[in-house]
Every structure is written in C-alpha cells, then in structure tokens.
Motif scaffolding. Sequence first.
Motif, PDB file in Angstrom:
ATOM      1  N   ARG A   1      -4.686  25.069 -17.236  1.00  0.00           N
ATOM      2  CA  ARG A   1      -5.427  26.410 -18.200  1.00  0.00           C
ATOM      3  C   ARG A   1      -6.070  26.264 -18.851  1.00  0.00           C
ATOM      4  NH1 ARG A   1      -5.120  25.904 -24.056  1.00  0.00           N
ATOM      5  NH2 ARG A   1      -4.959  27.758 -25.224  1.00  0.00           N
ATOM      6  N   ASN A   2      -7.161  24.350 -18.719  1.00  0.00           N
ATOM      7  CA  ASN A   2      -8.528  24.775 -18.750  1.00  0.00           C
ATOM      8  C   ASN A   2      -8.529  23.247 -18.178  1.00  0.00           C
ATOM      9  OD1 ASN A   2      -9.368  26.830 -20.724  1.00  0.00           O
ATOM     10  ND2 ASN A   2      -7.531  26.072 -22.522  1.00  0.00           N
ATOM     11  N   VAL A   3      -9.658  23.040 -18.333  1.00  0.00           N
ATOM     12  CA  VAL A   3     -10.256  22.220 -17.304  1.00  0.00           C
ATOM     13  C   VAL A   3     -11.844  21.430 -17.879  1.00  0.00           C
ATOM     14  CG1 VAL A   3     -11.302  20.427 -14.714  1.00  0.00           C
ATOM     15  CG2 VAL A   3      -9.595  22.171 -14.700  1.00  0.00           C
ATOM     16  N   THR A   4     -11.396  20.462 -18.596  1.00  0.00           N
ATOM     17  CA  THR A   4     -12.863  19.652 -19.164  1.00  0.00           C
ATOM     18  C   THR A   4     -13.356  18.545 -18.836  1.00  0.00           C
ATOM     19  OG1 THR A   4     -12.205  20.898 -21.119  1.00  0.00           O
ATOM     20  CG2 THR A   4     -14.072  19.931 -21.413  1.00  0.00           C
TER      21      THR A   4
END
Length: 202
Positions: free
Chosen positions: A127-130
């Motif tokens: 979904r998101n990569v941080t």
Amino acid sequence: MSIERLFMRLRGLFGRGRVTYVDDSGPIQKMQVRANGLVTSDNRFRFADFGFTSYPPYGSDVAYGAIAGDPGNVAVIATNHQQSRPTGLSAGESMLYSQDGKYVYMTASGGIVVEAKGQDVVVNDARNVTWNLSGKLKIVAPGGVEIDTPEITTPGDIIDNSATNLHTMAQMRSIYNSHTHPVPNVQLGGPGTTTSGPNQTE
C-alpha cells in the motif's frame, strides 16, 4: 521391557540421514529420508520454525527424532545443505540464503547486505513503502530509473546533471523568469536596448 530392548529404543530416538525427496504441497512438509544404505523412510514430517519455510535440496543432511521413541513415527527436526551453507560468519550474525547464492546478510558491523545474484527483486501489493533514513539514499542504476507515477513531489530541491550543473531547478526557474536579451541594431545611449522579461514565467 528387557534392557536390550530399552537400549535399542533409546538408540533409535535420534538419527541422521539425507533427503531423497520432498513433498511441499500440504500444510506440513513431508520428506523421504535415507538413514543408511538399507533404510529409507517415506512421508516423514519436517518441523520448521513459524514464519520460515524452505525446500532443502536433495542430498541435504537431516537430523530426525522418533516421537515417543517409536521408530515408525519419525520427524525431521533440522536440515543442512553442506555445499551451499555460507561459512565464516562472526558472532551475532545471521543470514537467510538460497542454494544459488542469493542471501540477506545481517552483519555485525556492516549493516544489512542483500545479494540478488543478478536476479530481479520484486515487492508486490504494497500500500505504501516508507524508508526512514538517517543519511543519504543512493541508487546506482546503469540501465536508468523508470518511475510510472502520475506525480513526483519533494519539499527539497532537485539538481540535474549534478556533475556540471551548479543550480537547482528552482534557481534555474528564477533565472529564466528574470532574464532579458539585448536588442541588436539599437543605438546605444537610449532606453529600450534590452527586452523585458518573458511574458509567461515558469
């Protein structure tokens, strides 16, 4: 139970052999294990730690135990493939590795090393990569970088051709927005020898 029979049962509690077949299709992995030149056991459960699974190459060493001392109820409790096992690790280090030499190496002093052996690395359905970094992110990609996204945003500056360019893109916009051109064939000493700034700024 006679002493001799008890001794034979105790002696059969643990043993070692080699993997000759693996069935990885079910909820628990099953193995065929050759204990020696005469004895080969089929459908032996292989227990592995939660969160980790592997398919040991054929010929891997196995350690097995007889549950409740029953030689007919043997379970594999450890495996090792001599030819591909990395060696030379220091105290406190660990490594996740494959037979063809790929690995994730958690070193004692050099951080985390990922060796892909020239193969692709894919992250699916995130979904998101941080990435929270305390230093600099450096990407070395001789084949280029391709980003398929509708927008790229950054609160900082961007510098292209950094080996020769001294200005950020914001600075270049500012220079462009205020630049003028000399007008040729105009008699010096009067007004209007340069153009105004551009009508449409960037």
